[in-house]
Write a protein that holds these residues in place. Structure first.
Motif, PDB file in Angstrom:
ATOM      1  N   HIS A   1      11.637  38.311  -3.994  1.00 18.13           N
ATOM      2  CA  HIS A   1      10.268  38.824  -3.867  1.00 18.13           C
ATOM      3  C   HIS A   1       9.602  38.285  -2.611  1.00 18.13           C
ATOM      4  CE1 HIS A   1      10.027  39.447  -8.519  1.00 18.13           C
ATOM      5  NE2 HIS A   1      10.808  40.325  -7.913  1.00 18.13           N
ATOM      6  N   TRP A   2       9.800  36.994  -2.366  1.00 19.22           N
ATOM      7  CA  TRP A   2       9.179  36.383  -1.181  1.00 19.22           C
ATOM      8  C   TRP A   2       9.857  36.851   0.107  1.00 19.22           C
ATOM      9  CZ3 TRP A   2       4.624  34.461  -1.688  1.00 19.22           C
ATOM     10  CH2 TRP A   2       4.228  33.908  -2.917  1.00 19.22           C
ATOM     11  N   VAL A   3      11.152  37.167   0.015  1.00 24.08           N
ATOM     12  CA  VAL A   3      11.836  37.720   1.202  1.00 24.08           C
ATOM     13  C   VAL A   3      11.237  39.070   1.568  1.00 24.08           C
ATOM     14  CG1 VAL A   3      14.032  38.601   2.065  1.00 24.08           C
ATOM     15  CG2 VAL A   3      13.966  36.466   0.752  1.00 24.08           C
ATOM     16  N   VAL A   4      10.991  39.910   0.564  1.00 24.17           N
ATOM     17  CA  VAL A   4      10.356  41.209   0.807  1.00 24.17           C
ATOM     18  C   VAL A   4       8.944  41.012   1.362  1.00 24.17           C
ATOM     19  CG1 VAL A   4       9.513  43.329  -0.279  1.00 24.17           C
ATOM     20  CG2 VAL A   4      11.739  42.393  -0.918  1.00 24.17           C
ATOM     21  N   ALA A   5       8.204  40.042   0.827  1.00 24.50           N
ATOM     22  CA  ALA A   5       6.845  39.782   1.319  1.00 24.50           C
ATOM     23  C   ALA A   5       6.869  39.342   2.781  1.00 24.50           C
ATOM     24  CB  ALA A   5       6.170  38.721   0.444  1.00 24.50           C
ATOM     25  N   ALA A   6       7.821  38.471   3.126  1.00 22.56           N
ATOM     26  CA  ALA A   6       7.927  38.034   4.522  1.00 22.56           C
ATOM     27  C   ALA A   6       8.281  39.206   5.427  1.00 22.56           C
ATOM     28  CB  ALA A   6       8.987  36.938   4.636  1.00 22.56           C
ATOM     29  N   ALA A   7       9.131  40.111   4.939  1.00 25.47           N
ATOM     30  CA  ALA A   7       9.470  41.296   5.731  1.00 25.47           C
ATOM     31  C   ALA A   7       8.240  42.168   5.936  1.00 25.47           C
ATOM     32  CB  ALA A   7      10.575  42.085   5.022  1.00 25.47           C
ATOM     33  N   GLY A   8       7.386  42.278   4.917  1.00 20.72           N
ATOM     34  CA  GLY A   8       6.157  43.057   5.069  1.00 20.72           C
ATOM     35  C   GLY A   8       5.234  42.465   6.116  1.00 20.72           C
ATOM     36  N   VAL A   9       5.089  41.132   6.123  1.00 18.51           N
ATOM     37  CA  VAL A   9       4.266  40.487   7.155  1.00 18.51           C
ATOM     38  C   VAL A   9       4.864  40.727   8.542  1.00 18.51           C
ATOM     39  CG1 VAL A   9       3.433  38.259   8.001  1.00 18.51           C
ATOM     40  CG2 VAL A   9       3.405  38.747   5.540  1.00 18.51           C
ATOM     41  N   ALA A  10       6.187  40.661   8.632  1.00 16.80           N
ATOM     42  CA  ALA A  10       6.843  40.901   9.920  1.00 16.80           C
ATOM     43  C   ALA A  10       6.610  42.328  10.395  1.00 16.80           C
ATOM     44  CB  ALA A  10       8.339  40.628   9.787  1.00 16.80           C
ATOM     45  N   VAL A  11       6.602  43.296   9.490  1.00 17.98           N
ATOM     46  CA  VAL A  11       6.351  44.695   9.881  1.00 17.98           C
ATOM     47  C   VAL A  11       4.937  44.837  10.432  1.00 17.98           C
ATOM     48  CG1 VAL A  11       6.062  47.042   8.975  1.00 17.98           C
ATOM     49  CG2 VAL A  11       8.044  45.681   8.309  1.00 17.98           C
ATOM     50  N   ILE A  12       3.974  44.152   9.830  1.00 19.89           N
ATOM     51  CA  ILE A  12       2.595  44.224  10.336  1.00 19.89           C
ATOM     52  C   ILE A  12       2.527  43.673  11.759  1.00 19.89           C
ATOM     53  CG2 ILE A  12       0.259  43.337  10.015  1.00 19.89           C
ATOM     54  CD1 ILE A  12       0.715  43.435   7.008  1.00 19.89           C
ATOM     55  N   LEU A  13       3.198  42.559  12.002  1.00 23.36           N
ATOM     56  CA  LEU A  13       3.195  41.979  13.346  1.00 23.36           C
ATOM     57  C   LEU A  13       3.916  42.888  14.345  1.00 23.36           C
ATOM     58  CD1 LEU A  13       3.918  38.231  12.450  1.00 23.36           C
ATOM     59  CD2 LEU A  13       1.729  39.260  13.134  1.00 23.36           C
ATOM     60  N   ILE A  14       5.026  43.475  13.908  1.00 19.10           N
ATOM     61  CA  ILE A  14       5.757  44.391  14.799  1.00 19.10           C
ATOM     62  C   ILE A  14       4.897  45.614  15.110  1.00 19.10           C
ATOM     63  CG2 ILE A  14       7.747  45.941  14.926  1.00 19.10           C
ATOM     64  CD1 ILE A  14       9.305  43.889  13.266  1.00 19.10           C
ATOM     65  N   SER A  15       4.198  46.123  14.106  1.00 22.52           N
ATOM     66  CA  SER A  15       3.322  47.273  14.328  1.00 22.52           C
ATOM     67  C   SER A  15       2.236  46.940  15.347  1.00 22.52           C
ATOM     68  CB  SER A  15       2.691  47.708  13.000  1.00 22.52           C
ATOM     69  OG  SER A  15       1.770  48.749  13.197  1.00 22.52           O
ATOM     70  N   ALA A  16       1.691  45.724  15.238  1.00 18.69           N
ATOM     71  CA  ALA A  16       0.676  45.319  16.221  1.00 18.69           C
ATOM     72  C   ALA A  16       1.264  45.282  17.628  1.00 18.69           C
ATOM     73  CB  ALA A  16       0.111  43.950  15.838  1.00 18.69           C
TER      74      ALA A  16
ATOM     75  N   THR B   1       5.498  51.091   5.631  1.00 16.72           N
ATOM     76  CA  THR B   1       6.484  50.648   6.615  1.00 16.72           C
ATOM     77  C   THR B   1       6.969  51.830   7.465  1.00 16.72           C
ATOM     78  OG1 THR B   1       7.222  48.864   5.148  1.00 16.72           O
ATOM     79  CG2 THR B   1       8.739  49.557   6.891  1.00 16.72           C
ATOM     80  N   VAL B   2       7.230  52.968   6.797  1.00 13.90           N
ATOM     81  CA  VAL B   2       7.651  54.174   7.537  1.00 13.90           C
ATOM     82  C   VAL B   2       6.553  54.619   8.491  1.00 13.90           C
ATOM     83  CG1 VAL B   2       8.225  56.617   7.291  1.00 13.90           C
ATOM     84  CG2 VAL B   2       9.225  54.923   5.732  1.00 13.90           C
ATOM     85  N   ALA B   3       5.283  54.602   8.002  1.00  9.77           N
ATOM     86  CA  ALA B   3       4.168  55.040   8.856  1.00  9.77           C
ATOM     87  C   ALA B   3       3.981  54.118  10.044  1.00  9.77           C
ATOM     88  CB  ALA B   3       2.880  55.107   8.022  1.00  9.77           C
ATOM     89  N   ALA B   4       4.184  52.803   9.852  1.00 12.02           N
ATOM     90  CA  ALA B   4       3.925  51.843  10.926  1.00 12.02           C
ATOM     91  C   ALA B   4       5.048  51.808  11.950  1.00 12.02           C
ATOM     92  CB  ALA B   4       3.700  50.449  10.328  1.00 12.02           C
ATOM     93  N   LEU B   5       6.309  51.837  11.505  1.00 13.21           N
ATOM     94  CA  LEU B   5       7.432  51.666  12.425  1.00 13.21           C
ATOM     95  C   LEU B   5       7.961  52.982  12.973  1.00 13.21           C
ATOM     96  CD1 LEU B   5       9.466  48.821  10.654  1.00 13.21           C
ATOM     97  CD2 LEU B   5       7.707  48.648  12.424  1.00 13.21           C
TER      98      LEU B   5
END
Length: 398
Positions: A101-116, A72-76
């Motif tokens: 756990h699922w809230v953290v997982a959704a945040a991870g998917v959101a970080v990938i989309l934001i990075s894109a 997350t640090v590397a991407a954002l």
């Protein structure tokens, strides 16, 4: 072998991560010079930090949250790729159980989309239009591939584990069902046996007791005391046999012991004295030696086994002994166990084991049920039964 395979997997992920890291630096003019295509000084620093993030990949199994945070640090913050985040996110989704756990997982998917989105925005400032278009297509394709792999692998693994768990539960349920079926079958067999025994032996013994009682009344006027005593003894045996049979039937039935026919509780040394007196009344000369420390506190199962084995041994003496005399030795204590020894003389033509053999078989089975042993010896006209029954030092009847 397992460690080698795990090491190869981590090495492969690091190599792939380096390739993706190089590609990510080519999307931002601040990281790579548009004119020469070489990394800028700032790009070199960012790439070095991205390599440090790759060093968290060996922790993806034991601590997936660590590569997720590093990714997350590397991407954002560093503007690099979310590859490390995607690896940790895959394991995280597989193990997700609670809501947070699922809230953290959704945040991870959101970080990938934001990075894109950040990479697409960086490509919009690239002067070469062809490079810009190719980079945007590549970013979109890699983002779709990344999310597809993360969600596909994690959800497939969860489904497979759920199927394995369901299969294990089904096997356990089937095993439990088989055990219950076997228990029900045995219970039905016990009930059927109890009914059959009650309808035959119990009825016959009741009739025998009544018949002997009638004969006893009929000979009240006789002058033969031996006959009267014999009839009284026969009636007592019939009544005692009927009581024991009823106790056995209640132990076979599902409902347990009834109030009117309880199973006799052990009485310690009193039970052994009663056995010796009963054998003497039948004509057996018993020479007992009993030295058991704390026998009255022994477990009921142990006392019951000693009583039954001693009774069966004395019955065999009555049937097969040449002089109807027996030496009985019972000694023991908690921790040492109980050693039971019965010996008697036998005639040359009448061995102790000349009967059906069920008595000795029953003695062995009773001893084995408590983890003990039973041995017999026959030499020079002397038959000896030796039984050892374990008795734990801290095993006392409550």
């Amino acid at each position: 072998m397992r460690a080698v395979v795990s090491g190869l997997i981590v090495l492969t992920m690091i190599v792939v991560g380096l390739l993706v890291l190089v590609s990510a630096t080519m999307t931002d003019p601040a990281l790579a010079d548009p004119a020469t295509g070489e990394a800028t000084d700032f790009g070199v620093v960012m790439a070095g930090l991205g390599m440090l993030a790759l060093l968290t990949l060996p922790l993806y199994r034991h601590a997936p949250l660590v590569p997720m945070l590093a990714g997350t640090v590397a991407a954002l913050l560093l503007g690099l790729d979310p590859f490390v985040l995607a690896v940790g996110l895959t394991v995280w989704i597989v193990r997700a159980r609670r809501r947070w756990h699922w809230v953290v997982a959704a945040a991870g998917v959101a970080v990938i989309l934001i990075s894109a989105g950040l990479h697409l925005h960086a490509l919009s400032g690239w002067p070469d239009e062809e490079h810009r278009r190719t980079g945007q297509i590549t970013v979109v394709a890699l983002t779709v591939l990344c999310l597809g792999l993360v969600l596909g692998i994690s959800l497939w693994t969860r489904q497979r584990r759920s199927a394995e768990a369901a299969e294990a539960q089904a096997r356990a349920a089937e095993h439990t069902s088989e055990q219950l079926s076997e228990q029900l079958t045995r219970r039905r067999e016990r009930d059927e046996l109890a009914r059959e025994v009650h309808d035959t032996l119990a009825s016959d013994l009741s009739g025998l007791s009544l018949h002997v009682g009638g004969l006893e009344k009929a000979v009240q006027t006789t002058q033969d005391p031996q006959l009267r005593e014999g009839l009284r003894t026969t009636r007592d045996y019939a009544d005692q046999a009927l009581t024991n049979l009823r106790a056995l039937l209640t132990s076979l039935r599902e409902s347990g012991a009834d109030d009117d026919a309880p199973a006799p509780a052990p009485q310690g040394i009193t039970d052994l004295q009663a056995l010796f007196e009963e054998a003497s009344a039948q004509g057996v000369q018993v020479r007992p030696f009993v030295l058991v420390d704390g026998y009255s506190t022994a477990p009921q199962a142990l006392q019951h086994t000693v009583r039954r084995i001693t009774g069966e041994a004395l019955t065999n003496v009555l049937r097969h002994s040449s002089d109807r005399a027996a030496e009985v030795s019972i000694a023991g204590s908690p921790g040492r166990g109980i050693d039971l020894r019965v010996s008697n003389r036998t005639a040359d033509s009448a061995r102790f084991t000349s009967g059906s053999g069920t008595g000795l078989t029953g003695i062995r089975e009773r001893a084995q049920l408590l983890g003990g042993t039973a041995e017999v010896q026959h030499a020079d006209g002397l038959f000896t039964l030796t039984v050892h029954l374990p008795w734990a030092a801290d095993d006392a009847d409550a």
